[in-house]
Design a protein around this motif. Structure first.
Motif, PDB file in Angstrom:
ATOM      1  N   ASP A  54      37.754 150.621-146.790  1.00  0.00           N
ATOM      2  CA  ASP A  54      38.342 151.570-145.914  1.00  0.00           C
ATOM      3  C   ASP A  54      39.185 150.504-144.571  1.00  0.00           C
ATOM      4  N   ILE A  55      39.279 151.212-143.626  1.00  0.00           N
ATOM      5  CA  ILE A  55      40.035 150.590-142.609  1.00  0.00           C
ATOM      6  C   ILE A  55      38.479 149.935-141.538  1.00  0.00           C
ATOM      7  N   ASP A  56      37.912 150.591-141.677  1.00  0.00           N
ATOM      8  CA  ASP A  56      36.879 150.382-141.255  1.00  0.00           C
ATOM      9  C   ASP A  56      36.291 148.457-141.575  1.00  0.00           C
ATOM     10  N   ASP A  57      35.986 149.372-143.273  1.00  0.00           N
ATOM     11  CA  ASP A  57      35.646 147.775-143.840  1.00  0.00           C
ATOM     12  C   ASP A  57      36.288 146.326-144.143  1.00  0.00           C
ATOM     13  N   LEU A  59      38.396 145.641-141.134  1.00  0.00           N
ATOM     14  CA  LEU A  59      37.867 146.135-139.138  1.00  0.00           C
ATOM     15  C   LEU A  59      36.785 144.895-138.983  1.00  0.00           C
ATOM     16  N   ALA A  60      35.496 144.765-140.681  1.00  0.00           N
ATOM     17  CA  ALA A  60      34.617 144.373-139.818  1.00  0.00           C
ATOM     18  C   ALA A  60      34.615 142.990-140.306  1.00  0.00           C
ATOM     19  N   ARG A 144      42.484 149.032-131.991  1.00  0.00           N
ATOM     20  CA  ARG A 144      41.449 148.940-133.050  1.00  0.00           C
ATOM     21  C   ARG A 144      41.650 149.616-134.551  1.00  0.00           C
ATOM     22  N   HIS A 145      42.339 151.422-134.109  1.00  0.00           N
ATOM     23  CA  HIS A 145      42.524 151.928-135.140  1.00  0.00           C
ATOM     24  C   HIS A 145      44.110 152.214-134.786  1.00  0.00           C
ATOM     25  N   SER A 186      43.826 143.334-137.595  1.00  0.00           N
ATOM     26  CA  SER A 186      43.787 142.913-139.081  1.00  0.00           C
ATOM     27  C   SER A 186      45.212 141.362-139.363  1.00  0.00           C
TER      28      SER A 186
END
Length: 278
Positions: A54-57, A59-60, A144-145, A186
């Motif tokens: 997902d997006i959090d993956d 962005l990490a 960020r999101h 990203s």
């Protein structure tokens, strides 16, 4: 590290490492991989760090993480092959060029497919063309999101395939067609990678097949021209007139497969001739 969506197609001692683009998946390289494997090559389609989740993956991770996963995949493939080629689509092309610049003795040749230093294609909205400001936005901790959503034609001239890809992106299964958009942070990393790779181009001495859609909707031909001007290596340009950005799966993918196999074959033949004469 083997990731769930990686794939390895066994062939001979000529190996090709294939790298997908930002928010993409190894699936966008599979048709090219099958064609090269049918020509005898061992092909490894790798998943970049942070992708296919997902997006959090995503962005990490950042571009250094993405490149570290490329290096790990190259090391894995080198255990199986004598000649290592690397090919990447879009951002994957930049990562391929970086690997060639940093490992000139290991990388025999590069497939530079739809290189994307800048999103300047005809379908990119003017707001997205300001994305060169995103590194500053990220540095300030803003947005960020936030993300730029993918827009038709999704890099595809083939309408049937375009509809399939759009449906897959909307399904939420990012392992098939990737995320529905590009997160701002990203993209900021992509622009940092882009500037970094531009500075490395003179260190690329491995022969490069530079393939690009003449009417690329995402990244104009100027991106390909930057590679041709910048590398310190023999180059061959392949312009595709009936495809958009996703040239590895679009209408002229068979042409791309044939030219890539021929290009890599010629490099191996040249190396073998030199070795025989020594």
């Amino acid at each position: 590290m083997i990731r769930p969506t990686d794939f390895l197609l066994e062939g001979d001692r000529r190996g090709v490492l294939l790298i997908h683009g930002l928010t993409g998946t190894p699936m966008e390289m599979r048709l090219l991989a099958k064609g090269l494997n049918n020509a005898g090559f061992t092909v490894y389609g790798m998943q970049l760090a942070g992708h296919c989740g997902d997006i959090d993956d995503l962005l990490a991770t950042g571009w250094r993480d993405w490149y570290a996963s490329v290096e790990a995949a190259a090391d894995k493939l080198l255990e199986r092959v004598d000649h290592l080629f690397v090919g990447g689509l879009s951002m994957g092309a930049l990562l391929s060029l970086k690997l060639a610049a940093e490992r000139p003795r290991q990388v025999a040749g590069v497939g530079v497919y739809g290189a994307t230093f800048r999103y300047d294609g005809w379908s990119i909205p003017w707001t997205a063309k300001l994305s060169f400001l995103l590194p500053l936005v990220k540095k300030l901790g803003l947005g960020r999101h936030r993300m730029f959503e993918e827009q038709p034609p999704y890099g595809l001239r083939d309408e049937r395939l375009r509809n399939q890809v759009a449906a897959a992106m909307r399904s939420g299964d990012s392992t098939v067609a990737g995320l529905l958009g590009n997160p701002w942070h990203s993209l900021a990393d992509l622009y940092q990678l882009s500037n970094h790779v531009r500075g490395l181009l003179p260190k690329v001495t491995s022969p490069c097949l530079v393939a690009h859609a003449s009417e690329d909707d995402v990244a104009s031909v100027r991106n390909a021209e930057a590679v041709l001007r910048g590398v310190n290596a023999p180059t061959e340009l392949l312009l595709l007139d009936d495809s958009y950005h996703m040239i590895t799966i679009d209408k002229e993918r068979r042409t791309l497969i044939e030219r890539s196999a021929r290009f890599f074959d010629a490099i191996v033949a040249g190396r073998d001739a030199v070795a025989a004469a020594a």
